[in-house]
Design a protein around this motif. Structure first.
Motif, PDB file in Angstrom:
ATOM      1  N   VAL A   3     129.351 -42.258 123.639  1.00 36.63           N
ATOM      2  CA  VAL A   3     128.279 -43.044 124.246  1.00 36.63           C
ATOM      3  C   VAL A   3     128.320 -42.802 125.750  1.00 36.63           C
ATOM      4  N   THR A   4     127.173 -42.608 126.329  1.00 40.43           N
ATOM      5  CA  THR A   4     127.104 -42.242 127.741  1.00 40.43           C
ATOM      6  C   THR A   4     125.934 -42.939 128.420  1.00 40.43           C
ATOM      7  N   ASP A   5     125.725 -42.625 129.704  1.00 42.15           N
ATOM      8  CA  ASP A   5     124.734 -43.325 130.527  1.00 42.15           C
ATOM      9  C   ASP A   5     124.977 -44.829 130.424  1.00 42.15           C
ATOM     10  N   ILE A   6     126.201 -45.214 130.759  1.00 38.55           N
ATOM     11  CA  ILE A   6     126.660 -46.594 130.586  1.00 38.55           C
ATOM     12  C   ILE A   6     126.294 -47.443 131.799  1.00 38.55           C
ATOM     13  N   ILE A   7     125.804 -48.640 131.534  1.00 35.92           N
ATOM     14  CA  ILE A   7     125.444 -49.586 132.597  1.00 35.92           C
ATOM     15  C   ILE A   7     126.088 -50.936 132.303  1.00 35.92           C
ATOM     16  N   PRO A   8     126.270 -51.791 133.311  1.00 32.06           N
ATOM     17  CA  PRO A   8     126.788 -53.141 133.058  1.00 32.06           C
ATOM     18  C   PRO A   8     125.842 -53.921 132.153  1.00 32.06           C
ATOM     19  N   GLU A   9     126.419 -54.755 131.323  1.00 34.08           N
ATOM     20  CA  GLU A   9     125.622 -55.543 130.376  1.00 34.08           C
ATOM     21  C   GLU A   9     124.594 -56.417 131.094  1.00 34.08           C
ATOM     22  N   ASN A  10     124.968 -56.960 132.248  1.00 30.69           N
ATOM     23  CA  ASN A  10     124.053 -57.848 132.973  1.00 30.69           C
ATOM     24  C   ASN A  10     122.988 -57.090 133.758  1.00 30.69           C
ATOM     25  N   ALA A  11     123.056 -55.742 133.741  1.00 29.47           N
ATOM     26  CA  ALA A  11     122.029 -54.936 134.419  1.00 29.47           C
ATOM     27  C   ALA A  11     121.024 -54.349 133.439  1.00 29.47           C
ATOM     28  N   LYS A  12     121.128 -54.743 132.193  1.00 32.58           N
ATOM     29  CA  LYS A  12     120.230 -54.236 131.163  1.00 32.58           C
ATOM     30  C   LYS A  12     118.798 -54.679 131.432  1.00 32.58           C
ATOM     31  N   GLN A  13     117.868 -53.725 131.397  1.00 27.22           N
ATOM     32  CA  GLN A  13     116.456 -54.027 131.622  1.00 27.22           C
ATOM     33  C   GLN A  13     115.732 -54.158 130.284  1.00 27.22           C
ATOM     34  N   PHE A  14     114.957 -55.185 130.157  1.00 27.48           N
ATOM     35  CA  PHE A  14     114.215 -55.396 128.910  1.00 27.48           C
ATOM     36  C   PHE A  14     112.944 -54.562 128.914  1.00 27.48           C
ATOM     37  N   GLN A  15     112.610 -54.050 127.738  1.00 26.37           N
ATOM     38  CA  GLN A  15     111.451 -53.162 127.600  1.00 26.37           C
ATOM     39  C   GLN A  15     110.213 -53.956 127.181  1.00 26.37           C
ATOM     40  N   LEU A  16     109.039 -53.410 127.485  1.00 20.30           N
ATOM     41  CA  LEU A  16     107.785 -54.102 127.205  1.00 20.30           C
ATOM     42  C   LEU A  16     107.358 -53.944 125.747  1.00 20.30           C
ATOM     43  N   PHE A  17     107.499 -52.720 125.218  1.00 17.68           N
ATOM     44  CA  PHE A  17     106.946 -52.442 123.889  1.00 17.68           C
ATOM     45  C   PHE A  17     107.992 -52.390 122.780  1.00 17.68           C
ATOM     46  N   GLU A  18     109.245 -52.125 123.119  1.00 18.32           N
ATOM     47  CA  GLU A  18     110.283 -52.009 122.088  1.00 18.32           C
ATOM     48  C   GLU A  18     111.581 -52.604 122.609  1.00 18.32           C
ATOM     49  N   GLU A  19     112.174 -53.489 121.812  1.00 21.12           N
ATOM     50  CA  GLU A  19     113.401 -54.144 122.256  1.00 21.12           C
ATOM     51  C   GLU A  19     114.300 -54.378 121.051  1.00 21.12           C
ATOM     52  N   GLU A  20     115.580 -54.486 121.301  1.00 19.78           N
ATOM     53  CA  GLU A  20     116.549 -54.695 120.234  1.00 19.78           C
ATOM     54  C   GLU A  20     116.411 -56.101 119.651  1.00 19.78           C
ATOM     55  N   ASN A  21     116.657 -56.211 118.368  1.00 16.44           N
ATOM     56  CA  ASN A  21     116.613 -57.496 117.689  1.00 16.44           C
ATOM     57  C   ASN A  21     117.620 -58.451 118.346  1.00 16.44           C
ATOM     58  N   PRO A  22     117.181 -59.599 118.839  1.00 12.51           N
ATOM     59  CA  PRO A  22     118.098 -60.534 119.528  1.00 12.51           C
ATOM     60  C   PRO A  22     119.208 -61.054 118.629  1.00 12.51           C
ATOM     61  N   LYS A  23     119.051 -60.940 117.314  1.00 16.48           N
ATOM     62  CA  LYS A  23     120.090 -61.397 116.398  1.00 16.48           C
ATOM     63  C   LYS A  23     121.334 -60.508 116.469  1.00 16.48           C
ATOM     64  N   HIS A  24     121.136 -59.273 116.947  1.00 14.50           N
ATOM     65  CA  HIS A  24     122.275 -58.352 117.036  1.00 14.50           C
ATOM     66  C   HIS A  24     123.380 -58.928 117.916  1.00 14.50           C
ATOM     67  N   GLN A  25     122.993 -59.495 119.049  1.00 14.60           N
ATOM     68  CA  GLN A  25     123.982 -59.986 120.013  1.00 14.60           C
ATOM     69  C   GLN A  25     124.851 -61.078 119.396  1.00 14.60           C
ATOM     70  N   LYS A  26     124.231 -62.013 118.675  1.00  9.61           N
ATOM     71  CA  LYS A  26     124.985 -63.091 118.047  1.00  9.61           C
ATOM     72  C   LYS A  26     125.898 -62.547 116.945  1.00  9.61           C
ATOM     73  N   LEU A  27     125.377 -61.572 116.198  1.00 14.19           N
ATOM     74  CA  LEU A  27     126.168 -60.980 115.115  1.00 14.19           C
ATOM     75  C   LEU A  27     127.386 -60.241 115.674  1.00 14.19           C
ATOM     76  N   MET A  28     127.166 -59.497 116.765  1.00 11.37           N
ATOM     77  CA  MET A  28     128.283 -58.758 117.366  1.00 11.37           C
ATOM     78  C   MET A  28     129.346 -59.718 117.908  1.00 11.37           C
ATOM     79  N   GLN A  29     128.928 -60.862 118.413  1.00 11.52           N
ATOM     80  CA  GLN A  29     129.869 -61.862 118.916  1.00 11.52           C
ATOM     81  C   GLN A  29     130.744 -62.391 117.786  1.00 11.52           C
ATOM     82  N   VAL A  30     130.126 -62.634 116.615  1.00 13.81           N
ATOM     83  CA  VAL A  30     130.882 -63.087 115.446  1.00 13.81           C
ATOM     84  C   VAL A  30     131.899 -62.032 115.030  1.00 13.81           C
ATOM     85  N   ILE A  31     131.473 -60.766 115.002  1.00  8.01           N
ATOM     86  CA  ILE A  31     132.367 -59.668 114.614  1.00  8.01           C
ATOM     87  C   ILE A  31     133.541 -59.565 115.581  1.00  8.01           C
TER      88      ILE A  31
END
Length: 430
Positions: A356-384
């Protein structure tokens, strides 16, 4: 001839665990103390660590295990597969002990750390080093060597002296004046200087630079600048006693790679999908651990070059994600999709990996207008992650992964994971 005077407003220590992998094996098997030990690389390939006793028997470092197998048996050398779970846990414990002597600790490698003592009134560094040795040996049964000096590069030299002459130094050496510095540099071969590799040492010797002391001489400065640039000039100043390399804070990695050679051959897409998916999820876990996201995923495949007719046997493919992510699901999906496009059924594959490359800080992530990751992923990853941290096991997996393994390697000489697996905790009979 005048020499640079040491600067004593700073003092560093380089702490090195002696024969660390072998020492870790001895912690729970004290009957091996004084016995020759070698530790093998992934898939029991090559010798990557030797105890002093194995070194004395002239077992070559880096030798493929199959080539020296008979010699290892004849000389009664104990052979171990790499037990990284055990080594990593004991390394963390060593570093925690060192933090009790100073808060300024830079973990340099799994068995080395630089310590800085700015602002600490320490009247006797030698006694302080002996206390480090005593505490680490008493609490963990891990022997260490300690080298003190006014710079990081000189502390490396001091550590080598402490390690080389344990009877004279008691495993602790202090370079605290110019006479000691010059004597130590004249003793240190140029190939043993921090940052001087094999190729560079050959160039140095051609220029009549045979020792660390030669490296510091004024008439060699122009050559050092030409060959090594500012890095070489800084190293020269460090060896002269001027501290220019500070203790470094832990930094987020720019790339994270998980690559593995297979214990056997892989020829089917389904089996390769499982491996690639597993590698991708581990990359995602490491991203979350350093609170980062990646924007791109690279797939790496390597065929068995002994069994193909073509010259090319290594393959890379890169996929840019539509949004920055550290989700197991997103990164694994990208890696598997690339695999499906490049995998050739029937070909023999020996190694694969995900980067995995082109790494950025988690708090610098920019949200996209037309396509975005399912917000449930973040909660699921926290459980894992919480489950993994609590149990130490990766039991929650994607459907594309094998539920019984993370990856398999040939480990015919693996010792128990005494400190990280509840089922392998040492049993004491009273």
């Amino acid at each position: 001839m005048s020499h640079t005077i040491l600067y004593f407003y700073k003092m560093y220590a380089l702490v090195d665990c002696n024969n660390f992998y072998a020492s870790c094996e001895r912690v729970f098997q004290p009957q091996l103390i004084g016995k020759p030990i070698v530790v093998l690389s992934n898939n029991d390939g090559c010798i990557i660590s030797r105890s002093d006793e194995a070194r004395a028997l002239e077992i070559p470092m880096g030798a493929p295990e199959f080539k020296v197998r008979n010699e290892l048996k004849q000389k009664n050398i104990h052979v171990f597969s790499s037990n990284y779970a055990l080594y990593g846990d004991l390394s963390n414990r060593v570093m925690k002990i060192l933090e009790g002597f100073t808060p300024n600790v830079e973990v340099y490698s799994i068995d080395e750390a630089f310590l800085n003592f700015d602002g600490m009134p320490i009247p006797d560094y030698f006694s302080y080093g002996l206390e480090m040795k005593k505490r680490t040996l008493k609490w963990l049964s891990i022997p260490i060597s300690v080298g003190f000096a006014s710079t990081k590069a000189l502390s490396k030299v001091a550590n080598k002296i402490a390690r080389k002459f344990p009877e004279k130094t008691n495993g602790v050496y202090l370079i605290d004046n110019d006479e000691k510095r010059i004597k130590a540099l004249k003793w240190t071969k140029i190939e043993d200087v921090w940052g001087i590799g094999f190729r560079l040492s050959k160039k140095m010797k051609a220029q009549q630079i045979f020792t660390a002391y030669d490296f510091t001489l004024a008439h060699n400065e122009a050559f050092i600048k030409k060959e090594m640039g500012v890095v070489g000039l800084r190293l020269r100043l460090e060896l002269l006693g001027e501290s220019v390399l500070e203790i470094e804070e832990p930094k987020a990695r720019k790339n994270i790679a998980i690559t593995r050679s297979f214990a056997g051959n892989i020829t089917t897409l389904s089996e390769m999908k499982e491996r690639v998916s597993t590698f991708a999820t581990v990359c995602a876990e490491k991203l979350r651990k350093q609170q980062s996201c990646c924007n791109a995923v690279i797939l790496y495949l390597r065929k068995d070059h002994h069994k193909i007719q073509r010259d090319r046997y290594s393959f890379y493919r890169l996929e840019t994600l539509p949004f920055a992510s550290n989700s197991n699901i997103t990164i694994s999906s990208a890696a598997v999709q690339m695999l499906e496009k490049v995998f050739e059924e029937g070909e023999i594959y020996k190694k694969a990996g995900v980067i995995v490359t082109d790494i950025i800080p988690e708090n610098a992530k920019q949200f996209q207008l037309f396509e975005e990751e399912n917000p449930k992923h973040q909660k699921l990853m926290q459980v894992i992650d919480d489950f993994h941290k609590r149990t130490g096991e990766r039991k929650i997996k994607l459907a594309s992964q094998d539920l019984e393994r993370t990856w398999t390697m040939k480990q015919d000489h693996l010792s128990p994971k005494y400190t990280t697996n509840f089922n392998e905790i040492l049993t004491i009979k009273c």
